[in-house]
Design a protein around this motif. Structure first.
Motif, PDB file in Angstrom:
ATOM      1  N   UNK A 180     -15.691  14.640  11.033  1.00 56.49           N
ATOM      2  CA  UNK A 180     -16.875  15.451  10.780  1.00 56.49           C
ATOM      3  C   UNK A 180     -16.508  16.552   9.794  1.00 56.49           C
ATOM      4  N   UNK A 181     -17.304  16.709   8.749  1.00 58.60           N
ATOM      5  CA  UNK A 181     -17.075  17.742   7.739  1.00 58.60           C
ATOM      6  C   UNK A 181     -18.326  18.607   7.655  1.00 58.60           C
ATOM      7  N   UNK A 182     -18.211  19.862   8.066  1.00 55.30           N
ATOM      8  CA  UNK A 182     -19.318  20.818   8.009  1.00 55.30           C
ATOM      9  C   UNK A 182     -19.021  21.830   6.918  1.00 55.30           C
ATOM     10  N   UNK A 183     -19.793  21.797   5.847  1.00 54.22           N
ATOM     11  CA  UNK A 183     -19.535  22.651   4.693  1.00 54.22           C
ATOM     12  C   UNK A 183     -20.682  23.632   4.505  1.00 54.22           C
ATOM     13  N   UNK A 184     -20.351  24.913   4.370  1.00 49.27           N
ATOM     14  CA  UNK A 184     -21.346  25.963   4.192  1.00 49.27           C
ATOM     15  C   UNK A 184     -21.119  26.674   2.863  1.00 49.27           C
ATOM     16  N   UNK A 185     -22.176  26.822   2.098  1.00 55.90           N
ATOM     17  CA  UNK A 185     -22.110  27.514   0.823  1.00 55.90           C
ATOM     18  C   UNK A 185     -23.508  27.787   0.323  1.00 55.90           C
TER      19      UNK A 185
END
Length: 298
Positions: A180-185
């Motif tokens: 799982x890859x959770x990316x915030x930007x």
């Protein structure tokens, strides 16, 4: 707005803020897998708000007069990777909530995902993208590792641009196993080496979920026309946000995020856009629910 204002004051106290946000959250980042073969007792840990009551050891409660939750070892775990855009544009502040920035909101929400992963017994790691570096905190499990992740997130400041493709290839070494890859930007820089790396991870069967954080002023073009502004990532000019600029800004913004959304749909990557002035718990619930609708997970 009141909840966002209260939590905005705690952006430097992630442990406290995470407990506040997760107190009313009744589910995790993916379906639990405690039932079935291969489940063996591992250890007890103290109950925290949001834990399922069915996991409380009632016999131990009778002896110790305290709530404890049974942890189990599973046959397989989901490795959760938290990817934080810490470029200088993430230092953009809210115009209505004092002390709240896009970076502060991103740190808090990723810290909540880490806490949910820890609650479910999953390994979790952190990738901070800033300037020429992509700093990696390797994936591990347990409360101590959660404190390491929170401490690192707490110390992140915004600066520089995003790393280049070579730095990201060296950092994203966890591609050998799907996770799982959770990316915030804020995804203002798209396409970019980071966006291309995340799409590549999705094509490698990772479950990639993006969170696009923005301020209400950015969405509505509600910037003050009086002061002069400088693009923090391209400091080669100064401009004022007059009425003539606002219409062009909104057109360009709509076109940019139309492209971002189209590419995410094409690559089966759920993307949630949210204003940082919203209550963090509401953003987190919607982010998890959006991804779960795609995956079919509870």
């Amino acid at each position: 707005m009141a909840a966002a204002s209260a939590l905005g004051a705690h952006t430097g106290k992630l442990d406290l803020a995470v407990r506040h946000v997760l107190a009313g959250l009744g589910h995790g980042i993916h379906a639990g897998r405690e039932r079935g073969a291969g489940v063996e007792f591992s250890e007890y840990r103290a109950y925290v708000p949001g834990d399922e009551w069915r996991r409380v050891d009632w016999k131990l409660l009778a002896r110790a007069d305290r709530y404890y939750v049974r942890e189990a070892e599973r046959d397989s775990h989901v490795a959760a990777w938290l990817v934080l855009d810490a470029s200088v544009s993430m230092d953009e502040p809210s115009r209505s909530v004092d002390g709240l920035t896009k970076l502060g909101c991103a740190r808090l929400l990723l810290a909540c995902v880490a806490a949910l992963a820890q609650r479910q017994g999953d390994a979790f790691g952190l990738v901070v993208c800033q300037g020429e570096r992509a700093e990696v905190l390797p994936a591990a499990r347990g409360p101590r590792h959660l404190q390491r992740v929170l401490a690192r997130l707490d110390g992140v400041t915004a600066g520089g641009a995003l790393p280049d493709a070579a730095a990201l290839r060296a950092a994203l070494h966890f591609t050998h196993a799907s996770g799982l890859v959770c990316a915030a930007g804020d995804w203002l820089d798209w396409p970019s080496p980071l966006s291309e790396a995340l799409v590549r991870l999705r094509r490698m069967r990772h479950d990639v979920r993006l969170l696009c954080l923005q301020t209400e002023a950015e969405v509505a073009g509600g910037f003050d026309a009086a002061p002069a502004y400088r693009d923090p990532e391209r400091p080669d000019g100064v401009f004022r946000f007059g009425r003539d600029v606002r219409a062009a800004y909104l057109r360009n913004r709509e076109a940019h995020f139309g492209t971002v959304n189209a590419e995410c749909r094409r690559n089966d990557v759920p993307l949630l856009a949210a204003c940082i002035e919203r209550a963090p718990g509401a953003i987190l619930r919607e982010w998890l629910r959006t991804a779960q609708r795609r995956t079919g997970r509870a």
